[in-house]
Every structure is written in C-alpha cells, then in structure tokens.
Design a protein around this motif. Structure first.
Motif, PDB file in Angstrom:
ATOM      1  N   ILE B  49       0.850  -1.210   0.000  1.00 18.91           N
ATOM      2  CA  ILE B  49       0.000   0.000   0.000  1.00 18.91           C
ATOM      3  C   ILE B  49       0.885   1.259   0.000  1.00 18.91           C
ATOM      4  N   LYS B  50       1.932   1.235   0.824  1.00 23.52           N
ATOM      5  CA  LYS B  50       2.846   2.396   0.874  1.00 23.52           C
ATOM      6  C   LYS B  50       3.476   2.668  -0.488  1.00 23.52           C
ATOM      7  N   MET B  53       1.026   4.052  -2.965  1.00 21.73           N
ATOM      8  CA  MET B  53       0.748   5.471  -2.740  1.00 21.73           C
ATOM      9  C   MET B  53       1.862   6.343  -3.311  1.00 21.73           C
ATOM     10  N   GLU B  54       3.095   5.864  -3.160  1.00 21.63           N
ATOM     11  CA  GLU B  54       4.239   6.641  -3.640  1.00 21.63           C
ATOM     12  C   GLU B  54       4.259   6.729  -5.168  1.00 21.63           C
ATOM     13  N   ILE B  56       1.448   6.735  -7.150  1.00 16.46           N
ATOM     14  CA  ILE B  56       0.211   7.275  -7.740  1.00 16.46           C
ATOM     15  C   ILE B  56       0.490   8.600  -8.457  1.00 16.46           C
TER      16      ILE B  56
END
Lengths: 210, 130
Positions: B49-50, B53-54, B56
């Motif tokens: 998930i991290k 996010m980075e 996107i």
C-alpha cells in the motif's frame, strides 16, 4: 530467530518505558469511517474543544494529528493518553473523485497528492502506537483488504485493538455483519456524530489500555 | 483486452519482501490483473500500500486487492493440517488478486468467494462483473 528475539526485547523495553509516558491511542481505518468525528467527540467530551475538520469528502484528514494529554474518567478511574488521529488508509486515490465533489482539477490533484502522503504516514505511525481503535463505517462492507491489512499489522505488533462500528444511527448500518467479519474482536457500535454509546466506548477504552 | 497473470507461489518464494512488492506492482502497472497463489504477509500488504501510494500519479490511481485464506473458518483438525503444510511448504494456501484501480472497479469478498468488478466503458453502468 535472532531477529525475532531482538524484536521481542525491543518491544518489551519500549513498552515498559512507554508506560511511564502518556500512551499513544491511535484512530485507524479506511477513509470516511468517522475517525476525526470520533476524535472530536472524545476531545469535546473531555477537553471542551474539537480536534480537526470533518467533511463528507474522503481524505479530509491528510496529516496525522495528535492531541496531547487527553484525560478521561470512568467509574472513578482516570486514563491519560495522547490521541492520534490518522488519515484514512486506502489502496487507491483518484483525483477525479474529488472533482466530482466540486473541486477544480488543480485542487483535486493536490488533495490526491496530500492524501497519498497521508496514507504512507498512517502506516509509518503504526509502530508508535500503544493501542488502536479501528473506526469502521457500520453501513459499509467490512470484508475489505484495507481492514484486514490494518488488523493483521496490529496483530503482528501485538498492539491491543478495539473495533468501533461507527454511524449506527444510520438505517443501513449492520452490526451483525461487522461482528461476523471480526469474530475474534470486540466490536462496539457507536454514533460519534450523535454521541450514542459513548459511555460504553469510554469503558472499553479502559479495558483496551489496561 | 483483459489480461490475468497467474503467479505461482514458487515464483515469489525466493524473493525478499521489497523485490516481491516491486514485481507485483510492476505487473499491475502494466495493466494486468495478478492472481497470486498464497497470501502476502500483513507487513508486505502494508508495504505494498505504501509503495502504491508513492507511485500514484495522473495515470496510475492505485490498486484493488483482496485475498482469501484457505484456513478461514475451518475445523481445528484442518487448521493444524494447514499449519503443518505452511511450515513445510510455505504459505501457499489461499490466493490474492491485485489489479490496477483504473481497470478494476472493486473486488468484493462475500466472504468466502471473491467478486471482481471491472470498469467497462461500453456497459450502461460502467461496471462489469467477472
């Protein structure tokens, strides 16, 4: 094996010494579950002031917010903690969703960027928590990977968890579905917005951080 | 055209978590739906998930992910058997689906089965169930 051993002692000593400081109580969950509404309810009840802004648009909270020295009382006992309100954890963020809420493209893109940073921060902060309240929207499907991932990570860190099913004032809320999804946890139904079941909630907090 | 890439457990078993996540994300960013044998560790899910996010941006909106463990709600005897299998062969039980969010609208657990909904511009509702 050595890693596990080292981690066990690190956790043990960290927790031992942290007990002397104020506990960190984290509010975690997916976006729009009502984490900030609950934080505001707690702060209003015990400090007489709100903690952060709330809105119907997802990712309103995009930075971790800490309210220090919250002190609550129940049945003659006192509990002190630092309340940590975290941005909602999501696996996707589409700036066009913000545009549907009336934002201009640039503003929506900026909000999306801030929201992605917020998710990363929320995950990073997991290591600092002493206890966590997972705030879920009782009207939504509980079987999401985000919920499972949050719980799995807290379990792995042996951090005590209370699941709160928020928005039980809404007709669509389904407590039974939430309880069935997380049978190994206490699931407490509340309405942070209207203050429903907050006495039970505060009692559960004492059990959570004992 | 919809592409589903099956990844057997062995293909990721020798990789460390960072390489595993990088590989999964690379495939998903190629507009493919990954069907992974077994489950990621919860720490790997958080890391995925991290990393998502980075990465996107205006082209990549993130991922949809869901997994089912074969051991959920089983009898005690079967759970013990599953634990032994995991110890001997690794955690290859259950499966995980990961897809790009611009392609996969939603993945729903029911809770013992998975429904995957994809975006379909041609359909009236814009969603097609697989």
């Amino acid at each position: 094996m050595i890693k596990k051993f080292t981690r066990f002692f690190q956790n043990f000593f960290t927790r031992f010494f942290q007990k002397r400081k104020d506990l960190k109580l984290g509010l975690y969950g997916p976006p729009n579950g009502g984490k900030t509404t609950l934080a505001n309810r707690i702060c209003t009840d015990w400090l007489g002031q709100e903690m952060g802004a709330v809105s119907n648009i997802a990712h309103e909270t995009r930075e971790v917010q800490v309210k220090e020295h919250v002190e609550i009382q129940s049945k003659g006992k006192t509990l002190k903690f630092n309340l940590v309100d975290t941005p909602g954890i999501a696996t996707k963020i589409d700036y066009e969703d913000f545009m549907k809420s009336g934002m201009q493209e640039d503003e929506a893109k900026e909000r999306a960027k801030e929201a992605t940073r917020g998710v990363v921060d929320s995950i990073k902060w997991l290591d600092d928590m002493d206890s966590v309240i997972i705030v879920l929207d009782a009207t939504k499907d509980p079987y999401t990977q985000v919920n499972i991932t949050i719980i799995g990570n807290l379990e792995a860190r042996k951090i005590p968890v209370l699941i709160v099913a928020n928005k039980i004032d809404l007709k669509k809320s389904d407590m039974k579905r939430l309880e069935a999804a997380f049978p190994q946890y206490k699931v407490l139904g509340i309405s942070a917005k209207f203050g429903k079941n907050m006495d039970d909630f505060y009692e559960e907090l004492f059990k959570l951080v004992k | 055209m919809l592409t589903i890439q099956f990844i057997p457990y062995q293909e990721l078993a020798t990789l460390d978590s960072a390489k595993k996540i990088a590989k999964l994300l690379k495939i998903v960013k190629e507009q493919k739906i990954v069907m992974l044998e077994g489950k990621l560790k919860s720490s790997e899910e958080a890391e995925l998930i991290k990393k998502t996010m980075e990465e996107i941006d205006h082209k990549f909106m993130g991922i949809e992910i869901s997994s089912i463990a074969a051991t959920e709600q089983k009898a005690f005897k079967e759970k013990i058997r599953s634990m032994l299998t995991t110890l001997l062969l690794g955690n290859r039980q259950g499966f995980t689906i990961i897809g790009p969010a611009n392609l996969v609208k939603e993945i729903k657990r029911d809770p013992d089965k998975i429904h995957l909904f994809i975006h379909d511009e041609k359909s009236k509702k814009g969603i097609k169930k697989l």
